[in-house]
Scaffold this active site. Structure first.
Site, PDB file in Angstrom:
ATOM      1  N   SER A  14      92.276  40.571  29.607  1.00  0.00           N
ATOM      2  CA  SER A  14      92.754  39.859  30.789  1.00  0.00           C
ATOM      3  C   SER A  14      91.842  40.242  31.952  1.00  0.00           C
ATOM      4  O   SER A  14      91.120  41.239  31.895  1.00  0.00           O
ATOM      5  CB  SER A  14      94.215  40.207  31.104  1.00  0.00           C
ATOM      6  OG  SER A  14      94.405  41.613  31.222  1.00  0.00           O
ATOM      7  N   GLU A  16      91.349  40.384  36.432  1.00  0.00           N
ATOM      8  CA  GLU A  16      91.913  40.305  37.782  1.00  0.00           C
ATOM      9  C   GLU A  16      90.895  39.681  38.731  1.00  0.00           C
ATOM     10  O   GLU A  16      89.718  40.054  38.740  1.00  0.00           O
ATOM     11  CB  GLU A  16      92.282  41.704  38.306  1.00  0.00           C
ATOM     12  CG  GLU A  16      92.843  41.667  39.727  1.00  0.00           C
ATOM     13  CD  GLU A  16      93.091  43.043  40.302  1.00  0.00           C
ATOM     14  OE1 GLU A  16      94.069  43.680  39.884  1.00  0.00           O
ATOM     15  OE2 GLU A  16      92.291  43.490  41.169  1.00  0.00           O
ATOM     16  N   ASP A 108     100.504  49.019  48.874  1.00  0.00           N
ATOM     17  CA  ASP A 108      99.999  50.046  49.781  1.00  0.00           C
ATOM     18  C   ASP A 108     100.485  49.795  51.197  1.00  0.00           C
ATOM     19  O   ASP A 108     100.762  48.648  51.573  1.00  0.00           O
ATOM     20  CB  ASP A 108      98.465  50.054  49.770  1.00  0.00           C
ATOM     21  CG  ASP A 108      97.905  50.449  48.414  1.00  0.00           C
ATOM     22  OD1 ASP A 108      98.540  51.291  47.745  1.00  0.00           O
ATOM     23  OD2 ASP A 108      96.854  49.914  48.035  1.00  0.00           O
ATOM     24  N   PHE A 217      85.559  54.289  46.953  1.00  0.00           N
ATOM     25  CA  PHE A 217      86.824  53.652  46.602  1.00  0.00           C
ATOM     26  C   PHE A 217      87.669  54.558  45.704  1.00  0.00           C
ATOM     27  O   PHE A 217      88.881  54.706  45.892  1.00  0.00           O
ATOM     28  CB  PHE A 217      86.547  52.321  45.911  1.00  0.00           C
ATOM     29  CG  PHE A 217      87.770  51.546  45.530  1.00  0.00           C
ATOM     30  CD1 PHE A 217      88.770  51.287  46.453  1.00  0.00           C
ATOM     31  CD2 PHE A 217      87.927  51.080  44.237  1.00  0.00           C
ATOM     32  CE1 PHE A 217      89.906  50.565  46.105  1.00  0.00           C
ATOM     33  CE2 PHE A 217      89.055  50.359  43.872  1.00  0.00           C
ATOM     34  CZ  PHE A 217      90.046  50.109  44.812  1.00  0.00           C
ATOM     35  N   HIS A 266      92.284  45.258  30.460  1.00  0.00           N
ATOM     36  CA  HIS A 266      92.444  44.488  31.697  1.00  0.00           C
ATOM     37  C   HIS A 266      91.253  44.803  32.603  1.00  0.00           C
ATOM     38  O   HIS A 266      91.078  45.947  33.039  1.00  0.00           O
ATOM     39  CB  HIS A 266      93.750  44.883  32.392  1.00  0.00           C
ATOM     40  CG  HIS A 266      94.076  44.062  33.595  1.00  0.00           C
ATOM     41  ND1 HIS A 266      94.315  42.698  33.530  1.00  0.00           N
ATOM     42  CD2 HIS A 266      94.202  44.402  34.916  1.00  0.00           C
ATOM     43  CE1 HIS A 266      94.590  42.240  34.741  1.00  0.00           C
ATOM     44  NE2 HIS A 266      94.513  43.248  35.593  1.00  0.00           N
TER      45      HIS A 266
END
Length: 298
Positions: A14, A16, A108, A217, A266
């Site tokens: 999958s 994102e 968040d 990050f 993913h």
């Protein structure tokens, strides 16, 4: 690299995406969808900004992906800055667009806030959100999991307890934060099993587009970057060398996990599909004509 002649668990994937913020970004998103749809993902997800800051763009992206690629789309949904009814209205809006799944997150804190504060009439946790979505008839609900522990968790045990609450509330499966040490995921999976979690836990794979940005990050979200990656990317001179290195690292990561029974990956694409495409091909994912690939999303 995966040997396609060796039998193993059925492999699914999958992706994102995030909603575009400009006409140029819209073209980039659609190029990503066109590039990756022929890999026949089980579903793709589209992110959602804190407090609904990307609501219209998320809706537009979901509509475009459903109309043009006919893929199964999971819209992200958070508890930040909205009442319960407003939040559920977003999920109902996804359903009207043909998105049968939701990625349910606490979310968040918005910019300028140092911690999550629930809306006075809102959901206080992802588990509460999952309960409401399940009661509202959402077919597939994905939740977040953290192999290296959520930064706000009191302990690793408390983090797994929270994951179990979300799954027990009606979530279908968990998607993990990205990681680079496969042993971290495997040990996390073992602890989840020991805690009585039986739902699938899908590892999140992040291809390294820019190593320096990745390090920054990762530091913000509590993910570790192994020392070997610092050395390897430090020695990679050209963009081509870095792309080959990134593909090799992620391919090896997937192969190691697949050898341990992982059946689904993913990928966090960052709307830049080329590395993800190359990694998927390297682990044995077959390319199908776009019309054939899209049939799996109907």
């Amino acid at each position: 690299m995966t040997d396609p002649t060796v039998a193993g668990p059925r492999q699914t994937i999958s992706f994102e995406f995030f909603p575009p913020h400009s006409p140029e970004a819209s073209l980039r998103l659609w190029r990503s969808v066109e590039r990756l749809a022929p890999l026949a993902p089980s579903f793709v997800s589209v992110t959602y900004g804190a407090g609904g800051t990307t609501r219209e763009r998320t809706m537009a992206a979901i509509l475009a992906i459903r109309d043009r690629a006919r893929l199964d789309v999971a819209g992200h949904l958070t508890c930040v800055g909205a009442s319960r009814e407003e939040t559920l209205d977003v999920a109902r809006g996804y359903a009207k667009l043909g998105a049968r799944s939701v990625v349910a997150l606490r979310g968040d804190p918005p910019k300028g806030a140092d911690r999550f504060v629930p809306h006075p009439d809102g959901f206080t946790s992802a588990a509460e959100l999952v309960t409401a979505l399940a009661a509202d008839g959402v077919q597939n609900i994905y939740v977040a999991a953290y192999p290296e522990v959520h930064p706000e968790a009191a302990s690793p045990e408390a983090d797994i307890d929270n994951l179990k609450r979300k799954l027990d509330a009606g979530a279908t499966a968990a998607l993990t934060q990205f990681f680079f040490d496969s042993e971290l995921f495997l040990r996390f999976r073992d602890r989840c099993t020991a805690a009585g979690i039986t739902a699938p836990i899908h590892p999140g794979i992040l291809p390294v587009e820019n190593f320096d940005r990745l390090v920054n990050f990762a530091g913000r979200c509590g993910a570790s970057v192994p020392e070997f990656m610092h050395r390897a990317f430090g020695n990679a001179g050209t963009p081509e060398e870095k792309a080959v290195l990134a593909t090799a690292i992620a391919t090896d990561q997937c192969d190691r996990l697949r050898a341990e029974g992982v059946e689904h990956f993913h990928f966090y694409t960052l709307n830049n599909p080329d590395l993800t495409f190359d990694i998927c091909r390297a682990i044995g994912v077959e390319v199908q004509p776009l019309s054939m690939a899209a049939q799996g999303g109907n």
